[in-house]
Each structure stands twice: as C-alpha cells, then as structure tokens.
Design an enzyme around this catalytic site. Structure first.
Site, PDB file in Angstrom:
ATOM      1  N   GLY A 212       0.790  -0.989  -0.113  1.00  0.00           N
ATOM      2  CA  GLY A 212      -0.151  -0.057  -0.053  1.00  0.00           C
ATOM      3  C   GLY A 212       0.915   1.173  -0.075  1.00  0.00           C
ATOM      4  O   GLY A 212       0.900   1.871   0.958  1.00  0.00           O
TER       5      GLY A 212
ATOM      6  N   THR B 148      -1.154  -4.174  -6.559  1.00  0.00           N
ATOM      7  CA  THR B 148      -1.041  -5.559  -7.185  1.00  0.00           C
ATOM      8  C   THR B 148      -1.415  -6.732  -6.280  1.00  0.00           C
ATOM      9  O   THR B 148      -1.030  -6.919  -5.459  1.00  0.00           O
ATOM     10  CB  THR B 148       0.435  -5.657  -7.691  1.00  0.00           C
TER      11      THR B 148
ATOM     12  N   GLU C  90      13.637  -4.282  -3.135  1.00  0.00           N
ATOM     13  CA  GLU C  90      12.857  -4.451  -4.508  1.00  0.00           C
ATOM     14  C   GLU C  90      13.485  -4.570  -5.466  1.00  0.00           C
ATOM     15  O   GLU C  90      13.325  -5.456  -6.555  1.00  0.00           O
ATOM     16  CB  GLU C  90      11.546  -3.487  -4.500  1.00  0.00           C
TER      17      GLU C  90
ATOM     18  N   ASN D  96      11.319   4.565 -15.455  1.00  0.00           N
ATOM     19  CA  ASN D  96      12.542   4.508 -15.903  1.00  0.00           C
ATOM     20  C   ASN D  96      13.215   6.204 -15.778  1.00  0.00           C
ATOM     21  O   ASN D  96      14.381   6.147 -15.853  1.00  0.00           O
ATOM     22  CB  ASN D  96      12.578   3.903 -17.297  1.00  0.00           C
ATOM     23  N   GLU D  97      12.424   7.051 -15.965  1.00  0.00           N
ATOM     24  CA  GLU D  97      12.713   8.355 -15.949  1.00  0.00           C
ATOM     25  C   GLU D  97      13.176   8.664 -14.553  1.00  0.00           C
ATOM     26  O   GLU D  97      14.157   9.403 -14.326  1.00  0.00           O
ATOM     27  CB  GLU D  97      11.691   9.467 -16.366  1.00  0.00           C
TER      28      GLU D  97
END
Lengths: 372, 395
Positions: free
Chosen positions: B127, B161, B244, B381-382
């Site tokens: 969360g 997810t 992660e 990715n930025e």
C-alpha cells in the site's frame, strides 16, 4: 565469479596510467601527431620499460607471458590515454601471431625484440576487396626456386610504416600462408597516411616480392590469423571501454562546471538523462568487454566467436552513442579540436569501423547462433 | 577475474533445476510458459512446494528460516525457476515487507508474520501508491490518527497488485501532516479483513484484474502493527525499495521469453519460410539477445560489488535495461504472431477456451500490453535516470 583483479594486474595498470598522465598528456600527444612520423619512438621505449610490450610474449622468449585480462587492462589505459602508437597491431596481434606460428629460431630472435621495443611488427592481411572477411584474400604467393614471389595489395594496415617487420598473408596453391618480411624488402612499398583518429596506416603493395621459404610461418596460417584477430578484437573492445569511460568522465565534469542560464548544465534534466543513457551504454560495454576478454582464447570456436561478435555489437553501438552524445553535451566546445573530447570521439568512430563494424558482427552473431 | 560459476554453484543449479522439473505441476508450467493468467492457488501451491523443500524464503538469512544463499546462489535459483516455468515469488511478502520486519520489526511482528509468509499462509500486498502519489511517493495523503492503542486510518491506495488475493497490506500512512512530507510518514501492517477495508478492481488495458484500489474508511489498526517508530516510515520504505530492486533485472525471465520468441518465430512463416530466417526480424532479435548477454554480466557485477546490500543506485541500471529488454521481447512476440496477434479472447487467457490461430498466439497481445508496466512501476525509468544522474554521476 570474480570481477576483481590481482595485485600484479593492478600494479601494471597503475604504472601505465601514471606514465600516460605524466608523459603522454594532451599537449604531448598533440606534438606527436604533428611530427612527420605521427608516432613517438620515445613513447614506445617508455611502454617497453613499463613492461607492457612484453605481456603477450611468452616467458621463454623474454616476455611476461600474461594473457587477455592483462591485455584488457592495458588497452583500457591506452583507450583513456588516446595512445596513437601501434600497440594493438604490434604488441597484441603480431606478437600473438608470431608466438603461435613462427618456428623457434624466429621466435628466439624476434619476440625479445618486440618485448624490448627494439622491433615493431604488424599484420598486413586485409585487402581492398575483403572488407571484414578475413578469409577473402587475393594476394598470391607463387612458389619459385627456394622461395615464393608475392603479389598483392593490403589495405589500411595500421602501424605499417612504424613497423620493422610485416606479417603478410598470401595465397599459395593450397593455403593462405603467412610471410615475415622486413619493411625494406625489395618490391614491398608503403603509402603511409593518417587515419580519422590521428593514427597512421598504410596501403601495402607487393610487386613480385621475393620471400625465401625460411620466412614462411607454418603451412595453413589462417587458423592462427583468425585466433590472433580474435585476441585483437577483444583488445580493441577493451580500448573502446577505456576511451568511453574517460569520455564519460570528461562529459560529466563539463556538465558540472559549464554555466548557462545562471546554473550549471548538470541541473538540466534533459542533459542528466542523456548522461545517464551514456552510462547505461558504458556499463553494458564494460560487461561485454569482460566476456570478450575471457572468451577470446576459448577452445570452443563457436563460443569464442559468438561472444566476440556480441561484444563488438554492444561496443560499436556504445562507441557511437557515447561519442556523439559527448560532443553534443559539450556544445560548441565539443566541435573544437582543442579539447580531448573530439579526439576520443574520432577514436571511437574509428574503433566502431575497425575489425568488423556493428552490422558485420550482428550478422556474424546471427549466423553463429543459428548454427547452434 | 573469472566469469565462471564454482562447482558448488553448478551443483546448486542442478539441484534447483531438478526440483523445478520434478515438483512444478505441469498445468502451472504451461500457463507460465505461455503467458496465461495464474490463479491464487497456483501461486500458493508453488510457494508451499518451495517451503517443503526449505526454500520458502529464498532470499532470507538462516536466522529467519531462509537458506542463507549468497547473491549468486539466489540469482541461480531465480534463473532456474524462471527457465523451468515456475511462477514468480509473490515479492510483496518475500522481498519487501519481510526484510523490513527482519531489520526494523518487533520480535512479535517477526514471529507472527515471517513464518506465515514462508509457508504460503499469508499473502501480502503493498500500500504505497495513491492517486496523487506515484513516482512522487512522499506526497501520499492516507491519514492515520494516533488514538492511543490504535490508529484510525482513512484514505485510498491504488495500483495495489494482486490485492484481491491479499491477507495483509503494508501501508505508508501520514501520521504528521505538519512537517516536511518525508518526516510525517509511518508504516502500518493492516489486516485486509479489518472493517472498513474495501478492495475495488482496476481492469488494466490487457483486460486483466491484476491491480486494485484499496480504500480505508475509519479502519482501526492496533499500534502494535506499526513498524518501528512513528514518523520513521520513509526510512523503512527506502530500505524496502532497495530490496525490491534486488531482482530487478529479471534475467531469468528475459532468457525464458527470448527462448519463447525463438520458438514462435521458428513456427511462424513469412514468405513461406520460418520468420526466424527473415533478416530484419533476425537482426532485431539478435540485438536484444546480445543486450541480454551483456545485462546478465552487468547484473552479476552489481551483485558481486556489494553482496551485503546489492541494491545501490546501480540497481537503476538493471531496472532500465531489464525492463527495456523484456518489453522489446514482448514486442517481438507480438510481431512474430502476425495477424493472429490481434484476436483477443479473455477466456483463452485463462486457458479455458482454445485460442483462434496457433496456441502460442493466445496471450501475446495481452503480454505486450501488460508489460508496458515494467518501465512505470517500481520508480518509472525516468526516475531511475534521475537516480543514476544524481547518485552515480553526481549531477
């Protein structure tokens, strides 16, 4: 799995880097480029004193008997230092080839000279029609008397004019053969010229050059030539990594110092992202250079050539991306001959086109992968 | 320098390979190999198999019941699991909250939660993201008022997810609205069965129900469910995000998908010949295969540079290249299927209905669409490029 280097390997590069910083700076190199020969005998002697000319010479012949990892480390430094002397041609490719193919008496005589810097040698193999196909050789060696008569044209032979000896390939009836010729052999002529990166190469023409049978090295020379070129390609990749790494550092430094709109360029996100993308290319190039280094002498030919083809693709693309973007991020200064940036860019451009361009190696990779 | 694996590492690889071959049910393998949707039971069944083998927490140290593998051994495990068609581990429990609890959780939290994660008895979800807090995570607004023995939580999380499967959610909540955003955040462990927790599906562009909105309406959370100290949640979150990124390159999955592209391209015809022989297609595929060769080594370099941490700014390089490679492979798969890339039949994705066209084409479009997420989640990715520019290049 170990990405570290030994104390001995570290020392080798430390001393070389120290020499290049102190005695091979940008202005010193500029003076070398402006000299008639375009390379420095004194620098070559200094490389010999540091031992780096001896790393691919077997210990039995007065060398250090090192291998691809040490060659990689030296080539990293040579790339960063923009060394123009024919290190790859003589101390890597020609030395490797001689050590493999020459008979003992020639090795006894020549290899110590290559290690000590007294002699320089280069492989004259590729021809105007061969492009990057090492097997496409038209020069001929016709047997006559106790030797051969050589005729042909060797293209863009790096370091030829600096060399005392040329290793010249030519077709006999049965093989591609290799001959060790003094540069002053009658009938052998050079057209020496500068290349885009400030180095020197030559067109080598052979007009009925007489070569006694004693200077023919081995019988079928092609397997040894291919292996020496593989070792050379891994070394070239390592040189590219050294040059790209230095160019990346120079570009990042420039972004931090150059002020526009009242702040350093480093504050602009468009430029930050460009620099980050350059780093991605650099790190991928460094990784694949490790692979090329560790596979370039592998017995398994498929594994060896697949790794090398992959390496040159990654390196070739990185050379172009990092080179072009370093110039772009330097703005007008990137266009100037006064900064090392443009010289790294030109060297990277030459590397991209040398020993097989990106498309050539991509096709080679596809062919090899398809076989498996 | 040596790129080889040790004899012990090779033996470990063989052991993992044999385990996956022998223990993974064929219907699960079939789904993974063909990009079909996995059920909650599929995931849990595989996790239970791993647990029985003593690999329930593959990335965990021995003191918490893990195998205590080195980063290289863990990499080999992941590569072999992916190659053999095993489901990805549910990382929210395994690789996100578990390391946080090991480092910052109370003894009671560790004893309560860690064994249940390993044994597939508790499914966790994350969360963090909110409608107004994506890459800018610190701007999150979900409030938690300290009421003495409990917090009263109100707010909304999103992009959660597999939240529909979850038993627990770890949440970043705002416990002090009056300080710098990063300073007023705490981390709470919330039972998804608590009154006031509402899960609503978000259907994504591929038609899948993978992500959710999770609403909190006056949810009471015991203070004992706070991780560490109040208002230190940002620190724990950064620690978590570092973990992660540990497996961020996805080398094993990319290798499996590369093999899948090759299978599909060998089966599909163009001008009467296998698509794999088409020079343009072969060149595109070779380029990504070569990129992957390089990334596999970059990944090992990052792992071996700092085996203790393994998640510095270099992980951003792995995230960007890894996501680009997986996305490119999904594009090539789509392209390889030709006209049969377009039929889009939901039930075929569940394996319930035969696809139109060749069997391999059923999930290609969905996979392509779904994998656009790779360059967005876990720090777009930025954002990764910002991190590289700032943390590695010092710009």
């Amino acid at each position: 799995m170990d990405f570290g280097f030994s104390e001995e390997q570290r020392q080798l590069t430390d001393t070389l880097q120290r020499f290049l910083r102190r005695d091979y700076g940008f202005e010193q190199r500029r003076a070398i480029l402006a000299s008639p020969a375009g390379w420095s005998r004194a620098a070559w002697s200094a490389l010999a004193e540091l031992g780096v000319l001896a790393i691919n010479v077997p210990e039995a012949h007065g060398g250090l008997g090192y291998g691809p990892v040490e060659t990689m480390l030296v080539m990293n430094a040579i790339g960063a230092g923009l060394v123009v002397e024919p290190y790859l041609a003589s101390a890597v490719i020609a030395t490797t080839l001689l050590a493999e193919l020459a008979d003992e008496s020639i090795k006894d005589e020549l290899l110590p000279q290559l290690a000590s810097g007294e002699a320089i040698a280069a492989l004259a193999h590729f021809e105007p029609e061969s492009r990057f196909d090492a097997g496409r050789i038209a020069a001929t060696a016709s047997a006559g008397g106790d030797g051969y008569l050589l005729s042909g044209h060797k293209a863009v032979v790096e370091g030829a004019a600096a060399s005392d000896f040329l290793l010249v390939s030519a077709r006999t009836r049965d093989h591609i053969a290799l001959f060790l010729l003094g540069r002053d052999t009658p009938g052998l002529s050079l057209r020496d010229y500068p290349t885009v990166d400030g180095r020197r190469a030559a067109e080598v023409r052979l007009a009925n050059v007489y070569a006694p049978a004693t200077v023919r090295l081995g019988q079928d020379a092609m397997p040894a030539i291919a292996r020496a070129l593989d070792v050379g390609l891994a070394a070239l990749c390592a040189e590219a990594v050294g040059a790209m790494s230095a160019l990346q550092d120079a570009t990042v430094d420039y972004l931090k110092t150059r002020q526009q709109f009242g702040q350093p360029l480093a504050r602009f996100q468009a430029l930050q992202h460009r620099a980050a993308e350059m780093l991605l290319h650099l790190e991928q190039a460094r990784s694949i250079s490790y692979l090329a280094t560790l596979r370039c002498t592998a017995e398994d030919e498929r594994e060896r050539r697949r790794a090398l083809a992959a390496a040159k693709v990654v390196i070739g693309r990185a050379c172009r991306f990092i080179g072009q973007n370093a110039v772009q991020l330097h703005g007008g200064m990137g266009m100037s001959d006064e900064l090392a940036v443009s010289h790294w860019f030109k060297r990277l451009t030459a590397i991209e086109l040398d020993m097989g361009d990106t498309d050539t190696h991509l096709q080679r990779f596809i062919a090899i992968t398809g076989e498996g | 320098m040596d790129l080889g694996f040790s004899a012990a590492e090779n033996a470990h690889r063989e052991a993992v390979r044999a385990f996956v071959r022998d223990e993974l049910p064929s219907h699960i393998r079939h789904k993974v190999m063909n990009g079909l949707h996995l059920t909650r039971d599929d995931h849990l069944a595989w996790q239970r198999s791993l647990f029985r083998r003593g690999w329930g927490g593959p990335s965990w140290p021995k003191e918490f019941g893990g195998p205590g593998w080195t980063p290289t051994e863990l990499y080999i495990f992941e590569e072999e699991c992916a190659a053999g068609g095993a489901p990805r581990l549910i990382s929210f429990g395994q690789r996100m909250i578990a390391p946080v609890l090991m480092a910052f959780g109370s003894k009671a939290q560790q004893e309560r939660h860690l064994p249940r994660i390993m044994a597939a008895e508790a499914w966790w979800c994350q969360g963090f993201s909110e409608p107004g807090a994506g890459s800018d995570l610190a701007s999150l607004k979900t409030r938690a008022e300290n009421r003495g023995d409990h917090y009263l939580v109100n707010g909304q999380k999103t992009w959660t997810t597999l939240g529909q499967h979850a038993d627990w959610i770890f949440c970043l909540v705002r416990t002090d609205p009056d300080v710098k955003p990063q300073r007023g955040i705490s981390m709470l462990l919330i039972d998804m069965k608590s009154p006031g927790v509402i899960v609503r599906p978000i259907i994504t562009l591929d038609g899948a129900h993978e992500v959710n909105e999770v609403w909190f309406e006056d949810v009471e959370v015991p203070v004992g469910n706070r991780v560490g100290e109040e208002n230190r949640g940002w620190t724990y979150a950064k620690f978590l995000l570092g973990h992660e990124r540990n497996n961020i390159a996805g080398i094993g999955i990319a290798k499996r998908e590369l093999a899948r592209v090759k299978r599909v391209a060998a089966a599909e015809l163009k001008n009467g010949r296998p698509l794999s022989a088409d020079p343009l297609f072969a060149a595109r595929l070779a380029e990504v295969e070569i990129d992957l060769m390089a990334l596999a080594i970059t990944n090992l370099r990052v792992l071996s540079a700092d085996p203790e941490q393994g998640g510095g700014a270099e992980a951003s390089i792995l995230k960007i290249k890894g996501s680009e490679i997986q996305q490119t492979l999904s594009e090539l798969l789509l392209q390889a299927a030709g006209p049969y890339a377009r039929p889009f039949i939901g039930d075929a994705l569940e394996g319930d209905l035969p696809p139109v066209g060749p069997a391999h084409s059923a999930a290609l479009a969905a996979g392509y669409l779904n994998l656009r997420k790779l360059s967005i989640f876990g720090g777009a990715n930025e954002i990764q490029k910002n991190i590289i520019a700032q943390k590695i290049l010092g710009l």
